[in-house]
Write a protein that holds these residues in place. Structure first.
Motif, mmCIF file in Angstrom:
data_model
loop_
_atom_site.group_PDB
_atom_site.id
_atom_site.type_symbol
_atom_site.label_atom_id
_atom_site.label_comp_id
_atom_site.label_asym_id
_atom_site.label_seq_id
_atom_site.Cartn_x
_atom_site.Cartn_y
_atom_site.Cartn_z
ATOM 1 N N ASN A 669 0.842 -1.187 0.000
ATOM 2 C CA ASN A 669 0.000 0.000 0.000
ATOM 3 C C ASN A 669 0.880 1.240 0.000
ATOM 4 O OD1 ASN A 669 -2.082 1.719 0.232
ATOM 5 N ND2 ASN A 669 -3.042 0.669 1.965
ATOM 6 N N ASN A 673 0.483 6.952 5.577
ATOM 7 C CA ASN A 673 -0.162 6.785 6.871
ATOM 8 C C ASN A 673 0.010 8.079 7.651
ATOM 9 O OD1 ASN A 673 -1.271 5.872 9.179
ATOM 10 N ND2 ASN A 673 0.101 4.133 9.437
ATOM 11 N N HIS A 675 -1.225 9.058 10.530
ATOM 12 C CA HIS A 675 -1.218 9.058 12.000
ATOM 13 C C HIS A 675 0.186 9.146 12.593
ATOM 14 C CE1 HIS A 675 -5.506 8.604 12.338
ATOM 15 N NE2 HIS A 675 -5.458 7.672 11.398
ATOM 16 N N PRO A 676 1.102 8.301 12.149
ATOM 17 C CA PRO A 676 2.444 8.475 12.695
ATOM 18 C C PRO A 676 3.060 9.803 12.278
ATOM 19 C CG PRO A 676 2.306 6.428 11.430
ATOM 20 C CD PRO A 676 1.020 7.130 11.273
ATOM 21 N N GLN A 680 5.740 12.810 13.999
ATOM 22 C CA GLN A 680 7.096 12.932 13.475
ATOM 23 C C GLN A 680 7.563 14.381 13.502
ATOM 24 O OE1 GLN A 680 6.625 11.075 9.677
ATOM 25 N NE2 GLN A 680 7.701 9.239 10.316
ATOM 26 N N VAL A 681 8.872 14.536 13.454
ATOM 27 C CA VAL A 681 9.455 15.880 13.414
ATOM 28 C C VAL A 681 9.241 16.453 12.024
ATOM 29 C CG1 VAL A 681 11.594 17.161 13.609
ATOM 30 C CG2 VAL A 681 11.182 15.248 15.112
ATOM 31 N N ARG A 682 8.801 17.677 11.959
ATOM 32 C CA ARG A 682 8.577 18.250 10.635
ATOM 33 C C ARG A 682 9.352 19.538 10.409
ATOM 34 N NH1 ARG A 682 2.505 19.284 10.015
ATOM 35 N NH2 ARG A 682 2.376 17.128 10.631
ATOM 36 N N HIS A 691 17.746 16.378 6.437
ATOM 37 C CA HIS A 691 17.028 15.572 7.428
ATOM 38 C C HIS A 691 17.791 14.310 7.803
ATOM 39 C CE1 HIS A 691 15.445 12.526 4.577
ATOM 40 N NE2 HIS A 691 15.553 13.508 3.710
ATOM 41 N N GLU A 695 18.234 12.887 11.551
ATOM 42 C CA GLU A 695 17.766 11.540 11.865
ATOM 43 C C GLU A 695 18.848 10.734 12.561
ATOM 44 O OE1 GLU A 695 16.361 9.928 8.216
ATOM 45 O OE2 GLU A 695 14.584 11.188 8.271
ATOM 46 N N ILE A 698 18.922 11.214 16.288
ATOM 47 C CA ILE A 698 17.827 10.764 17.152
ATOM 48 C C ILE A 698 17.602 9.264 17.040
ATOM 49 C CG2 ILE A 698 16.589 12.948 17.267
ATOM 50 C CD1 ILE A 698 14.765 11.888 15.052
ATOM 51 N N SER B 346 -2.885 -2.698 10.019
ATOM 52 C CA SER B 346 -2.643 -1.851 11.176
ATOM 53 C C SER B 346 -3.931 -1.069 11.440
ATOM 54 C CB SER B 346 -1.482 -0.897 10.889
ATOM 55 O OG SER B 346 -1.931 0.420 10.847
ATOM 56 N N ALA B 348 -4.431 1.886 11.924
ATOM 57 C CA ALA B 348 -4.439 3.241 11.384
ATOM 58 C C ALA B 348 -4.902 3.293 9.946
ATOM 59 C CB ALA B 348 -3.043 3.845 11.493
ATOM 60 N N MET B 349 -4.896 2.165 9.267
ATOM 61 C CA MET B 349 -5.215 2.171 7.840
ATOM 62 C C MET B 349 -6.436 1.302 7.577
ATOM 63 S SD MET B 349 -2.790 3.839 6.013
ATOM 64 C CE MET B 349 -2.194 3.038 4.562
ATOM 65 N N LEU B 353 -1.754 -2.994 4.786
ATOM 66 C CA LEU B 353 -0.476 -2.356 4.494
ATOM 67 C C LEU B 353 0.215 -3.055 3.338
ATOM 68 C CD1 LEU B 353 0.789 -2.064 8.138
ATOM 69 C CD2 LEU B 353 -0.167 -0.263 6.753
ATOM 70 N N GLU B 513 -2.414 4.185 16.850
ATOM 71 C CA GLU B 513 -2.231 4.650 15.476
ATOM 72 C C GLU B 513 -0.764 4.660 15.056
ATOM 73 O OE1 GLU B 513 -3.621 6.835 17.772
ATOM 74 O OE2 GLU B 513 -2.528 8.734 17.697
ATOM 75 N N LEU B 514 0.113 4.357 15.990
ATOM 76 C CA LEU B 514 1.530 4.351 15.623
ATOM 77 C C LEU B 514 1.964 3.032 15.007
ATOM 78 C CD1 LEU B 514 3.380 6.290 18.414
ATOM 79 C CD2 LEU B 514 2.714 7.012 16.155
ATOM 80 N N ILE B 515 1.059 2.088 14.909
ATOM 81 C CA ILE B 515 1.445 0.802 14.339
ATOM 82 C C ILE B 515 1.635 0.957 12.843
ATOM 83 C CG2 ILE B 515 0.706 -1.561 13.957
ATOM 84 C CD1 ILE B 515 -0.879 -1.376 16.524
ATOM 85 N N CYS B 516 2.808 0.650 12.381
ATOM 86 C CA CYS B 516 3.058 0.643 10.945
ATOM 87 C C CYS B 516 4.170 -0.357 10.655
ATOM 88 C CB CYS B 516 3.410 2.036 10.430
ATOM 89 S SG CYS B 516 4.760 2.794 11.293
ATOM 90 N N ARG B 520 10.392 1.950 13.483
ATOM 91 C CA ARG B 520 11.313 3.043 13.769
ATOM 92 C C ARG B 520 10.965 4.297 12.982
ATOM 93 N NH1 ARG B 520 17.136 1.896 15.028
ATOM 94 N NH2 ARG B 520 16.517 3.681 16.254
ATOM 95 N N ALA B 521 9.765 4.317 12.454
ATOM 96 C CA ALA B 521 9.374 5.459 11.615
ATOM 97 C C ALA B 521 9.392 6.758 12.407
ATOM 98 C CB ALA B 521 7.991 5.216 11.031
ATOM 99 N N LEU B 522 9.178 6.664 13.711
ATOM 100 C CA LEU B 522 9.148 7.881 14.523
ATOM 101 C C LEU B 522 10.520 8.528 14.609
ATOM 102 C CD1 LEU B 522 6.853 7.575 17.600
ATOM 103 C CD2 LEU B 522 6.512 8.733 15.464
ATOM 104 N N ALA B 523 11.539 7.746 14.382
ATOM 105 C CA ALA B 523 12.889 8.308 14.422
ATOM 106 C C ALA B 523 13.270 8.950 13.101
ATOM 107 C CB ALA B 523 13.891 7.223 14.777
ATOM 108 N N GLU B 524 12.297 9.106 12.233
ATOM 109 C CA GLU B 524 12.581 9.739 10.946
ATOM 110 C C GLU B 524 11.844 11.076 10.867
ATOM 111 O OE1 GLU B 524 11.371 6.817 8.203
ATOM 112 O OE2 GLU B 524 13.096 5.556 8.643
ATOM 113 N N VAL B 525 12.346 11.912 10.018
ATOM 114 C CA VAL B 525 11.730 13.220 9.824
ATOM 115 C C VAL B 525 10.629 13.074 8.786
ATOM 116 C CG1 VAL B 525 12.169 15.560 9.031
ATOM 117 C CG2 VAL B 525 13.844 14.390 10.419
ATOM 118 N N ASP B 526 9.550 13.775 8.999
ATOM 119 C CA ASP B 526 8.456 13.749 8.044
ATOM 120 C C ASP B 526 8.847 14.600 6.836
ATOM 121 O OD1 ASP B 526 6.135 13.563 6.767
ATOM 122 O OD2 ASP B 526 4.946 14.719 8.191
#
Lengths: 769, 612
Positions: A669, A673, A675-676, A680-682, A691, A695, A698, B346, B348-349, B353, B513-516, B520-526
Motif C-alpha cells: 500500500n 499513513n 497518523h504516525p 514525526q518531526v517536521r 534531514h 535523523e 535521534i 494496522s 491506522a489504515m 499495508l 495509530e503508531l502501528i506501521c 522506527r518510523a518515529l525516528a525519521e523526519v516527516d
C-alpha cells in the motif's frame, strides 16, 4: 652687488657725457649758460670718480628744488631694477653678524606651515568608536574559548565554581604527609635508614640507578656495529648507482642473462632441497607469466615491431628478430604444468573447444589481446549449458575457414606467415566485437528456458541444430538427471500425490515435444530447481556481467514460478496417521488435489488483476480541460478533435516507482499513513541542513528500556543545573581561573587553542606577552 | 529492538548446575590457587530448575548406553583478559591490579546494541552539524559498550539437543529427554488427558508462568502450570473458539460462539463484548494494550483493553477470517485468506499495508518470528514457506509437507513448530537470527489426537500443544530465551510487583495509530511536510532564504573593477558552473548508453517476439 650697481651708474654717466660732448664739438648757439653747464658736468664727473673708489655709497639725487620736508619714505629703488625686499630694508648699513640670527628666525617663521583645521565632530566620534571597539573586542576575545566550552559542554552548573584539580594519586598526596605518631615515626625511621622507598615500594634508588646505567663496553660495541653497518650501506649504494649509470646495452643483457641462469640453478637446487619453497618460486614464475600475458611487451605490437614487419619482406634479419620476439612471448606465456583439472565436465568442454578450434587458431588467439582464450572457453561452456548454440556457433565457422587457409599457406611460403599473423590478428580483433556480442544471447537463453519449453512446437525449424548438439548435451543432461533423481527420491518414497510426481524436467527435445502435446497446463510447471542450478552454474562461471544479470533476473521474477515451483518435501520420521482409505476414496482424494492445484491458477490471475487495479488506482491522473463545442461545432455525437484534446490534456508527472514494482507477488500500500506523521518531526532544528543528519542524532533510544541504568542516567542529565536560592552572577575572570594563577590561565588557553581562530591566537599571544 | 540486559530485581538465584563445567568468575582479589578450590556459588539451591539446564548425567540403565545426546553448548571462551599492560600500576601496599584499565568490550556484542546506520552516507555537513553528529555517535558508542558490558549479568545460556555424529535428533523421543533431564525439568513435560471436551486451544501468559486453555465444548481453565496449581476451571456452556490472556494473567479473553467474553483469574465473567461477535481468533498486542479479534463476518476489530474502547473495526473483505497472527516486532497483524494471500493490517489504515500471495490454495496457518524477520506460512497446497519480511516479501525456503501444516508457531529463539495431523515437527535454525533450516526436523512428536493449538512457552523450553485428546507440554531444549527481564516479564513476580508493573506498562502504552510496518518510523523526519512547509515559506517570502546566493564579484583595486571586468568575472563563474553541469549530464548519458548497449544482441531472431 653694490660694485656692479656702481659700474652701471658709471657707464650711464659716461654715455651722458658722450651725448653732451657732441654739442661741444659743434658750436651751436648757447653762450650765456655755458659756464653753468660746465660746472654741473664737473660735479657729475667728480661724483662718478668718488663712487669708483670702492666705497658703496648711495648718493641721493640732489634736488634742484628746495622743499621743507623730505619724506623718509620717499625711497625709490630706481635704477636698481629690482624689488625691494624686507631683508634689504633690515640690512644695516654696515653688514654685521649680529643680525644673522634674526634673519634665521625670520626664515624659520616663513617656512612653517599653517595649522590645520580641527576635524568635525562626527569624524572624531567615529575614530573614538573604532578605537574603543578594537580595545573591547580584544578584551572580550579572551572569553571566546570559555564561551565555546560552555556551549559545547555537556552540563553547566550554576553558580559557577572553579574547576577542581585532577585527582592526584595517593603517592603524590602522601609526599606531603608526615609521620606523627611514634609508631609511624619509628617505621619511617627504619625505612629511611635502610634506604627503602617510602612511596614507590619496589625499587630502591640504587636499583633505579643500576637499571638506568648501561655498561661502557656494550655501548661502544653497539656504536661500532652501527658504524660498520652504515659504511657498508653507503658502499653498496655507491656501487649500485655506478652500475645503474652504465649505458652499455650489452652489459645489461649479459647481466640479466647471468641473473636468469643463476635463478634457474637456484630453483633446481631448491626443487631438490625444499619442494615447498620451490612451489613458491613456481608461483612467482606463474605471476611473471601472468604479467606477460597482460602486457603487450612481446606481442609485435610495439613501434619497433611494426617497423620490423615492414622490413621483414626484404630483410632476413628483421624477420628473424620478429620470430625471436614471438618465440620469447610464447615461452613466457607458456603455462607451467599444474595439477590436472578436477572436474570432468570442464575437460569435456575443453575437448570440444579443441575440436571446434584448431590448434593453430588457439595459438593465435593466445597472442591476440582481443578475445581472452579463457573467456572464450567459459563462454563455450555457458553456451553449451544453454539449450541452443546456434547464435554462438555462427561466427566460429568463419574463423575456422581462415585458419584452414592459413594451414594451407604454411607449406607454401613460410616467410609470409608472420605477415599473415599480423593481418589475422587485426581481423580477429574486429571479429571479437560480434563474438562478444553473442555472449549475452547465450546467457539469456537459460532464463527464458521456460518460454522455450512452451514454444517447443515452434522449434521445428531449429531442430536440426538441436539434434547436432544433442550428443553433447545429453552428457550434461544425464548428469543432471542423476541429480534430479536423487532429489526426487524422497518424494517418491512418500508417495506423493499425482500432481507433484509429474516429471517436469524436459531436457531433451523429445521430452519437450511430448510436453508440448500434453497441454498448456504442464508448461506452466517451471522446474525451478533447474533454473536455480543454472543460475548457480552461471555464477560459478563468474563473468563480469553477472551482477547486471541478476538485476535483470529480479525483474523477471514470475508469480507462476514463485508459486508453482516444486519444493523438496520434508523427510519426516513420523508421518501423520491417516485413516486408511478405500481405493475409490483415494481417487476422490486425488481429484480433489488436482482441483486444488487448478484452483491456484485462478488465485494467481485474481491476484495479478488486483495488483493491476491497485497500481492503476495509485497512479496520478491526467487532467482533461477540453470543452466540447468551444471553437468548433458541438452536439450529440460530436467529439472535440484529437488535436484539441491533446492540447488541453495536462499530464501529471509520474511519481516515484512503486515499492512492489519488481515483486509480482506483493501489493504494498503506497498510501501515506498520516497518523504516525503527526508525531514525526517536521521542522529541522538549527544546525542541521539535511534531514538525514538530524535523523542520525535521534536514532539512539534514550529510554531506560533500551539502556542500562547508568547510560540512561547519563543520557538524561540536565544541560543546565542551578542551585535553588542562589543568585547566578555574571561570569568573572576568577571563575574561569583567569588571573588567579598563571599556570591555570595557561592551561585554559592551551586547552582551547585549537578552537581559536588565528586572529584570536595572535591577540592572545600579545596579551600573554 | 535489542533491549539492554538487566538483572531482575529479585530473581531467585539459580542452582549451580554446572559446578564441574562452569568456571567461577575469578575475582581480582583472589589468588589463582583459590580458583580450583572455589566450589559452589553461595546462595540457596534447590529452587525451581529450568529444563534447559539439562544436566550432563545419564542413568546407566538407559537403552543407549554410549551415547550422550543431550549436551550443552561448550562454554564460550572467556573474554580476552590477556590485554594487560606490561607494567601494571602499583599501589602503596605493593598489590597490583591484575586487570588494569577499563574492562575489554567484545566488539561484536557492542555492535548488536548500535542503532545508527552508518552505511548510509550523509550529505556534507558544516562544522557545527558535524560536532552534533559526533556527539550523537559518541553517545551511542558509550551506551552500547555499557550494554555490552552488562551482558555479563546474563548468566543463563540456552541449551539444545546435539546428536552424536550422524545421529538424528528427531529420533529422540520425549521420554528420552525426560529421562535425561533433572526432576524439575522433567516435571515440565506432562499430558492432560481431556478427551471429552474436544480439541483445545491454549495460551501462555507473557511471563510464561500461567497457562490458559479452552476446549471446543466449553471447558475453560487457567493454571499455574509450573506448580500445576489450578486457578480456575469453568464451563462456559458454549463453543470456545480461542482463548488468550490479556496483559497479565489476571484477565482472560475467551472467544465464545457468539460474543467475546472476558474473565478474571477466579473465573468470574467481567465483560461480554457484543461488538465483537462470532470471533474465531484472538491476539493481544501487549505494548499497545490492544485485543485484536478476527471474526467469521470478516471484520478485524481492535479493542483497547485499557480504556475499553474499540479503536478500529476493519473490514478485510476476504470472507471468513480464521488465520491470524501478530508480528511481535511491529505489532502488525497478519491475516491468512482463502485465496492464498496473507494481508498485513494496522489499525491506522483502512486497507491492508501489504498483501502477499503465498500459496496456490488457501492459507492454513501463519506465524511470525520474534525478530519480525521471517514469516512462516502453510497452505492447502501442502507447502510450508518461509518469507523474508524485510521489504522484499520473497520466499526464502519452501517445503512440501506430506499432509500440510495446520498450525505454526515460532519460539523466542526462532524454532519453528508445525502441527500436521497428530504430529508436531520442530525445525531449528543455525542461530537466533537465522531462519529455521527445513532440511531435517529438530524434534518430532506424535500426539494422541489432532493438533488444534500450538504455543511456545516464553522463557521456558516448553511447547504447549492443544489437541483433541487434551493438552501436552513438550520439552524442546533451546526453544526459549534463557534470560528474562526482571522488570518487564518476571515469572517469579509477586502480586505487588505485578501491580507495579501494570501501572508502568500502562504509562508506557503506545498509541494504536503508531502501528506501521517500520516501527522506527518515529525516528525519521516527516520529509513530505518538511518540503511542503519549505515550499510554502518560499512562496510567502518571495525568495528562497536557503538558496545559494548568486556570485557577487568583490571590488578589486582601482582600475581593475570596471563594470566590464565585473561582468566578465561573473560570466566566468557562471560558465564554470554550466560546464560542470554539462559534464555531469554527459557522464550520466554515457552511463545510460552503456546500460542500453549491453543487452543488445548481435542479430534479432524471429523467435524473439515470443520471449516474454
Amino acid at each position: 652687488m653694490n660694485a656692479a650697481w656702481a659700474m652701471e651708474s658709471l657707464l650711464a654717466l659716461s654715455q651722458q657725457e658722450e651725448l653732451e660732448d657732441l654739442p661741444k664739438d659743434y658750436p651751436l648757439s648757447p653762450s650765456e649758460d655755458e659756464g653753468d653747464v660746465e660746472e654741473r658736468k664737473h660735479q657729475k664727473l667728480l661724483e662718478a670718480i668718488h663712487s669708483l673708489d670702492g666705497k658703496n655709497r648711495w648718493k641721493l639725487a640732489e634736488r634742484s628744488e628746495a622743499s621743507l620736508k623730505v619724506s623718509e619714505f620717499n625711497v625709490t629703488s630706481e635704477g636698481s631694477g629690482e624689488k625691494l625686499v624686507l631683508s634689504d630694508l633690515l640690512r644695516p648699513v654696515k653688514t654685521s653678524s649680529s643680525l644673522a640670527a634674526v634673519k634665521k628666525q625670520l626664515n624659520r617663521v616663513k617656512s612653517k606651515k599653517t595649522v590645520e583645521l580641527p576635524l568635525n565632530k562626527e569624524e572624531v566620534e567615529q575614530i573614538h568608536r573604532e578605537v574603543a571597539f578594537n580595545k573591547t573586542s580584544q578584551a572580550l576575545s579572551k572569553w571566546d574559548p570559555i564561551v565555546l566550552k560552555n556551549r559545547q559542554g555537556e552540563q553547566l552548573i550554576f553558580p559557577l565554581k572553579k574547576e577542581q584539580s585532577a585527582f592526584a594519586p595517593i603517592e603524590h598526596v602522601l609526599s606531603g604527609w608526615k609521620a606523627r605518631t611514634p609508631l609511624e615515626q619509628e617505621i619511617f625511621n627504619l625505612l629511611h635508614k635502610n634506604k627503602q622507598p617510602v612511596t614507590d615500594p619496589l625499587l630502591t634508588p640504587v636499583d633505579k640507578a643500576s637499571l638506568k646505567a648501561m655498561s661502557l663496553e656494550e655501548a661502544k660495541m653497539r656504536r661500532a656495529e652501527l658504524q660498520r653497518a652504515r659504511a657498508l650501506q653507503s658502499y653498496y649504494e655507491a656501487r649500485a648507482r655506478r652500475e645503474k649509470k652504465i649505458k652499455s646495452k650489452k652489459y645489461h643483457t649479459v647481466l640479466k642473462k647471468g641473473k636468469a641462469k643463476k635463478a634457474l640453478k637456484e630453483f633446481e637446487k631448491l626443487q631438490k632441497d625444499n619442494p615447498t619453497a620451490a612451489l613458491e618460486e613456481l608461483e612467482k614464475i606463474e605471476k611473471a607469466r601472468m604479467m606477460e600475458r597482460m602486457s603487450l611487451k612481446h606481442q609485435n605490437s610495439g613501434k619497433w615491431a611494426k617497423s620490423k614487419t615492414i622490413m621483414a619482406k626484404y630483410d632476413l634479419e628483421a624477420r628473424q628478430a620478429m620470430q625471436e620476439q614471438l618465440a620469447r612471448n610464447k615461452e613466457l606465456t607458456q603455462k607451467l604444468q599444474v595439477a590436472s583439472e578436477s572436474e570432468e565436465e570442464e575437460g569435456g568442454v575443453e575437448e570440444e573447444g579443441e575440436l571446434l578450434v584448431p590448434e593453430s587458431m588457439n595459438e593465435i588467439q593466445m597472442n591476440a589481446d582481443g578475445p581472452n582464450p579463457w573467456m572464450l572457453r567459459n563462454h563455450s561452456t555457458s553456451t553449451k549449458e544453454s539449450e541452443i548454440q546456434d547464435p554462438v556457433q555462427l561466427p566460429e565457422p568463419v574463423v575456422h575457414k581462415t585458419s584452414e587457409s592459413e594451414e594451407e599457406d604454411r607449406p607454401e611460403a613460410e616467410e609470409e606467415i608472420l605477415l599473415n599473423e599480423f593481418e589475422e590478428r587485426q581481423s580477429l580483433r574486429k571479429k571479437s566485437g560480434p563474438n562478444q556480442d553473442t555472449e549475452p544471447v547465450g546467457r539469456q537463453e537459460p532464463k527464458d528456458s521456460s518460454s522455450q519449453e512452451v514454444l517447443s512446437e515452434l522449434r521445428v525449424l531449429s531442430q536440426k541444430l538441436n539434434k547436432e548438439n544433442q550428443s553433447g548435451k545429453q552428457k550434461l543432461s544425464s548428469a543432471r538427471t542423476v541429480r534430479a533423481v536423487q532429489r526426487k527420491d524422497p518424494t517418491e518414497e512418500e508417495e506423493e500425490p499425482l500432481l507433484l510426481q509429474r516429471p517436469e524436467r524436459a531436457q531433451t527435445v523429445k521430452e519437450l515435444e511430448e510436453l508440448g502435446k500434453e497441454g498448456s497446463f504442464q508448461n506452466k510447471e517451471v522446474p525451478r530447481s533447474v533454473l536455480e542450478r543454472q543460475k548457480l552454474e552461471r555464477s560459478t562461471n563468474n563473468e563480469p556481467g553477472a551482477p547486471k544479470e541478476k538485476k535483470k533476473k529480479e525483474q523477471m521474477i514470475d508469480v507462476q514460478n514463485l508459486l508453482t515451483t516444486k519444493s523438496p518435501s520434508v523427510k519426516s520420521l513420523a508421518v501423520p496417521t491417516t485413516i486408511e482409505k478405500l481405493e475409490d476414496e483415494e481417487e476422490r482424494d486425488q481429484k480433489q488435489m488436482i482441483k486444488e492445484a487448478f484452483a491456484g491458477d485462478d488465485v494467481i490471475r485474481d491476484f495479478l488483476k488486483e495488483k493491476r487495479e491497485a497500481v492503476e488506482a495509485s497512479k496520478p491522473k491526467d487532467v482533461d480541460l477540453t470543452l466540447p463545442g468551444w471553437g468548433e461545432w458541438g452536439g450529440v455525437g460530436l467529439k472535440p478533435s484529437a488535436k484539441k484534446r491533446r492540447w488541453f490534456l495536462i499530464k501529471t508527472p509520474e511519481g516515484p516507482p512503486r515499492k512492489d514494482k519488481n515483486l509480482p507477488n506483493v501489493i504494498i500500500n503506497e498510501k501515506r499513513n498520516v497518523h504516525p506523521a503527526a508525531h514525526q518531526v517536521r521542522v529541522l532544528p538549527y544546525p542541521f541542513t539535511y534531514h538525514q543528519q538530524f535523523e542520525r542524532t535521534i536514532q539512539t533510544p534514550i529510554g531506560s528500556t533500551w539502556n542500562t541504568q547508568r547510560a540512561f542516567q547519563k543520557l538524561i542529565t540536565r544541560k543546565v543545573v542551578t542551585k535553588p536560592g542562589h543568585i547566578i552572577k555574571p561570569i568573572k575572570a576568577e571563575d574561569v581561573c583567569y588571573r588567579s594563577s598563571s599556570r591555570s590561565d595557561l592551561s585554559v588557553v592551551q586547552r582551547n587553542l585549537k578552537q581559536l581562530s588565528i586572529h584570536h591566537k595572535k591577540q592572545r599571544k600579545k596579551t600573554l606577552d | 529492538m535489542e533491549t539492554a540486559p538487566k538483572p531482575g530485581r529479585d530473581v531467585p538465584p539459580k542452582k549451580n548446575r554446572l559446578q564441574a563445567k562452569k568456571k567461577k568468575p575469578r575475582r581480582y582479589w583472589e589468588e589463582e590457587t583459590t580458583l580450583t578450590a572455589a566450589g559452589a556459588f553461595p546462595g540457596p539451591s534447590g529452587n525451581k530448575k529450568r529444563n534447559r539446564e539439562l544436566r550432563h548425567q545419564r542413568p546407566k540403565n538407559t537403552n543407549f548406553p554410549k551415547k550422550s545426546r543431550i549436551s550443552r553448548k561448550p562454554q564460550l571462551p572467556k573474554k580476552s583478559r590477556e590485554l594487560r599492560n606490561p607494567e601494571p600500576q602499583r599501589s602503596l601496599s605493593g598489590a597490583q591490579d591484575p586487570f588494569p584499565g577499563p574492562a575489554p568490550v567484545p566488539v561484536e556484542v557492542a555492535q548488536k546494541f548500535c542503532r545508527i546506520d552508518k552505511s548510509k552516507e550523509l550529505p556534507h555537513s558544516k562544522s557545527k552539524t558535524r560536532r552534533r553528529l559526533e556527539v550523537a555517535e559518541a553517545e551511542e558508542q558509550e551506551t552500547s559498550t555499557k550494554a555490552a558490558l552488562s551482558q555479563l549479568l546474563l548468566v543463563e545460556e540456552p541449551g539444545f539437543l546435539e546428536g552424536e555424529d550422524g545421529e538424528d535428533t528427531a529420533k529422540i523421543r520425549q521420554a528420552d529427554i525426560v529421562e535425561a533431564v533433572d526432576i524439575a525439568s522433567a516435571a515440565k513435560h506432562f499430558d492432560l488427558n481431556l478427551r471429552q471436551f474436544g480439541p483445545y486451544r491454549l495460551n501462555y501468559s507473557r511471563t510464561g508462568r500461567h497457562l490458559a486453555f479452552g476446549g471446543r465444548r466449553g471447558h475453560v481453565a487457567t493454571l499455574d502450570w509450573v506448580t500445576k496449581r489450578l486457578m480456575c476451571e469453568i464451563n462456559v456452556m458454549e463453543a470456545v473458539r480461542d482463548i488468550r490472556f490479556l496483559h497479565s494473567e489476571a484477565l482472560l479473553a475467551v472467544a465464545q460462539n457468539r460474543w467475546l467474553h472476558i474473565y478474571d483469574n477466579q473465573g468470574i465473567e467481567l465483560h461480554c463484548i457484543r461488538r465483537c461477535d462470532r470471533v474465531t481468533r484472538l491476539e493481544f498486542l501487549p505494548f499497545h494494550f490492544l485485543l485484536v479479534t478476527a471474526s467469521e463476518t470478516g471484520f478485524l476489530t481492535y479493542l483497547d483493553v485499557s480504556v475499553g474502547k474499540i479503536v478500529a473495526a476493519l473490514n478485510a473483505r476476504a470472507g471468513r477470517l480464521d488465520v491470524m497472527t501478530e508480528n511481535p516486532y511491529n505489532a502488525v497483524i497478519h491475516l491468512g485468506h482463502s485465496n492464498g494471500t496473507v494481508s498485513l493490517w494496522s489499525p491506522a489504515m483502512k486497507e491492508p499495508l501489504a498483501k502477499i500471495l503465498c500459496h496456490r490454495g488457501g492459507v492454513r496457518a501463519v506465524a511470525v518470528d520474534s525478530t519480525g524477520t521471517y514469516m512462516a506460512t502453510s497452505g492447502l497446497d501442502h507447502q510450508l514457506k518461509i518469507f523474508d519480511l524485510r521489504g522484499t516479501f520473497q520466499p526464502l525456503n519452501a517445503r512440501t509437507l506430506p499432509q500440510g501444516a495446520g498450525h505454526l508457531a515460532f519460539s523466542q529463539r526462532g524454532l519453528l513448530a508445525a502441527g500436521m495431523g497428530d504430529v508436531v515437527n520442530i525445525w531449528a535454525g543455525q542461530g537466533k537470527a537465522s531462519p529455521p533450516s527445513m532440511e531435517q526436523p529438530y524434534l518430532t512428536h506424535r500426539l494422541s489426537g489432532h493438533v488444534h493449538g500450538l504455543h511456545f512457552c516464553p522463557f521456558e523450553d516448553v511447547l504447549g500443544v492443544g489437541h483433541t485428546g487434551g493438552i501436552t507440554s513438550m520439552l524442546v531444549p533451546g526453544a526459549a530465551e534463557p534470560n528474562f527481564d526482571g522488570l518487564e516479564s518476571n515469572p517469579y513476580r509477586s502480586q505487588k510487583q505485578r501491580q507495579e508493573w501494570e501501572v508502568k506498562a500502562l504509562l508506557e502504552k503506545i498509541p494504536a495509530e503508531l502501528i506501521c510496518l517500520d516501527p522506527r518510523a518515529l525516528a525519521e523526519v516527516d520529509v513530505i511536510s518538511l518540503e511542503q512547509e519549505k515550499k510554502e515559506r518560499i512562496e510567502r517570502l518571495g525568495y528562497d532564504p536557503e538558496a545559494k546566493a548568486p556570485f557577487q564579484p568583490k571590488p578589486k583595486q582601482k582600475g581593475r573593477s570596471s563594470t566590464a571586468s565585473l561582468v566578465k568575472r561573473k560570466r566566468k563563474v557562471m560558465d564554470e558552473e554550466h560546464r560542470d553541469k554539462v559534464r555531469q549530464s554527459l557522464e550520466q548519458q554515457a552511463q545510460k548508453q552503456e546500460k542500453k548497449a549491453e543487452p543488445t544482441r548481435a542479430r534479432p531472431s524471429a523467435l524473439d517476439r515470443f520471449l516474454r
